[in-house]
Write an enzyme that holds these catalytic residues in place. Structure first.
Site, short mmCIF file in Angstrom:
data_model
loop_
_atom_site.label_atom_id
_atom_site.label_comp_id
_atom_site.label_asym_id
_atom_site.label_seq_id
_atom_site.Cartn_x
_atom_site.Cartn_y
_atom_site.Cartn_z
N HIS A 197 -0.04 2.27 6.00
CA HIS A 197 -1.14 2.88 5.26
C HIS A 197 -1.64 1.85 4.39
O HIS A 197 -0.97 0.92 4.07
CB HIS A 197 -1.02 4.17 4.51
N HIS A 204 -2.42 1.51 1.11
CA HIS A 204 -1.93 1.08 -0.39
C HIS A 204 -1.62 -0.25 -0.55
O HIS A 204 -0.99 -0.69 0.20
CB HIS A 204 -0.98 2.41 -0.78
N ASP A 223 0.35 -1.93 -2.42
CA ASP A 223 1.81 -1.96 -2.03
C ASP A 223 2.35 -2.21 -0.78
O ASP A 223 3.81 -2.41 -0.74
CB ASP A 223 2.68 -1.17 -3.46
N HIS A 224 1.66 -1.76 0.32
CA HIS A 224 2.04 -1.93 1.46
C HIS A 224 1.34 -2.94 2.28
O HIS A 224 1.68 -3.63 3.16
CB HIS A 224 1.91 -0.63 2.10
N HIS A 282 -0.41 11.81 2.76
CA HIS A 282 -0.35 10.83 1.53
C HIS A 282 -1.53 10.06 1.43
O HIS A 282 -2.33 9.93 0.52
CB HIS A 282 1.03 9.82 1.71
N ASP A 307 5.04 6.24 3.28
CA ASP A 307 5.08 7.03 2.32
C ASP A 307 4.65 8.52 2.47
O ASP A 307 4.35 9.38 1.87
CB ASP A 307 4.14 6.78 1.06
N HIS A 319 10.10 3.13 -0.04
CA HIS A 319 10.42 3.23 -1.44
C HIS A 319 11.88 3.51 -1.68
O HIS A 319 12.53 4.31 -0.93
CB HIS A 319 9.57 4.06 -2.35
ZN LIG Z 1 1.30 4.81 -0.58
#
Ligand SMILES: [Zn+2]
Length: 259
Positions: free
Chosen positions: A53, A55, A57-58, A111, A132, A170
């Site tokens: 996805h 985001h 942090d990915h 998410h 996530d 995570h």
């Molecule tokens: Zn995420």
């Protein structure tokens, strides 16, 4: 033998690296530096990237990795993924670089609106990269989707065989377990899991991956229709709940406020 290596990144993310021979492929590189350090130390060449996805942090490590290695970048068709070369959606499948691992795609919105999960096997061991959506003993927050979407997405993952390894994005297991025990104080499998996972963290080891059968026995977000979990959600809501989606929505809001 394909090996699946956790590369800790940022504060609590895992970039999952699949290695086979001198080749490697990564899932959700939120930061390029620890991935490049691992590749250099091990003398590996990157051959593919898969993204769950959009985001930051990915995806933030993609740019630096594709500058160094010219590789395919697989990502969800319904999200804007930087440097994506292959837009994927449910029903698609692809060879994950030269690792010998073939991944198929599930749409798992909730998410984020267009999130995907990847399902495959490495040397006969079933696995899924859940981003996530499904966490170990938890699930992602509903930033862009509805409770009904998330329940449907989690149900798809829960239908995978019980021995499927769950690789999520995570390291949240211990805090998720504290919440799960507040929901189901009488669940013995949870007590045992908490001891097991705490022992891993005490030794500095990741708690990820888990197994799907372990998630079915302990993860409250997969258990919203179980009488114990449903009743706990009802008590929390202070009103009768109509169905699993209502119970799930109550659990998600409860978790958001849980400290
Ligand atoms: Zn995420």
């Amino acid at each position: 033998m394909a090996a699946i290596i956790p590369i800790p990144a940022l504060s609590d993310n895992y970039v999952w690296l699949v290695r086979e021979g001198q080749g490697a492929a990564v899932v959700d590189p939120g930061d390029a530096a620890p991935v490049q350090a691992y590749l250099e130390r091990e003398g590996l060449t990157l051959t593919a990237i898969a993204i769950t996805h959009h985001h930051w942090d990915h995806v933030n490590g993609i740019a630096a990795l594709v500058e160094r290695f010219s590789v395919p970048v697989y990502g969800p068709a319904r999200e804007a993924i930087p440097h994506r070369t292959h837009a994927v959606a449910e029903g698609d499948a692809f060879a994950f670089g030269d690792t010998g691992v073939e991944l198929s795609v599930l749409d798992v919105p909730g998410h984020t609106a267009g999130q995907v999960a990847y399902v495959g096997s490495a040397d006969g061991r079933r696995l899924t990269f859940t981003g996530d959506t499904l966490f170990t003993c938890g699930c992602g927050k509903l930033f862009e989707g509805t409770p009904a979407q998330m329940v449907a997405s989690l149900s798809k993952l829960a239908a995978l065989p019980g021995d499927t390894r769950v690789y999520c994005g995570h390291e949240y297991t211990l805090s998720n377990l504290r919440f799960a025990r507040a929901v189901e104080p009488g669940n013995k499998a949870l007590v045992e899991r908490q001891a097991r996972e705490q022992a891993k963290r005490d030794r500095g080891l990741p708690t990820v991956p888990s197994r799907m059968d372990e998630e079915l026995a302990t993860n409250p977000f997969l258990r919203a229709a179980e009488p114990t979990v449903f009743e706990a959600a009802q008590a929390r809501a202070g009103r009768p709940l109509a169905n699993e989606v209502d119970a799930f929505a109550t659990l998600r809001e409860w978790k958001n406020a849980f400290r």
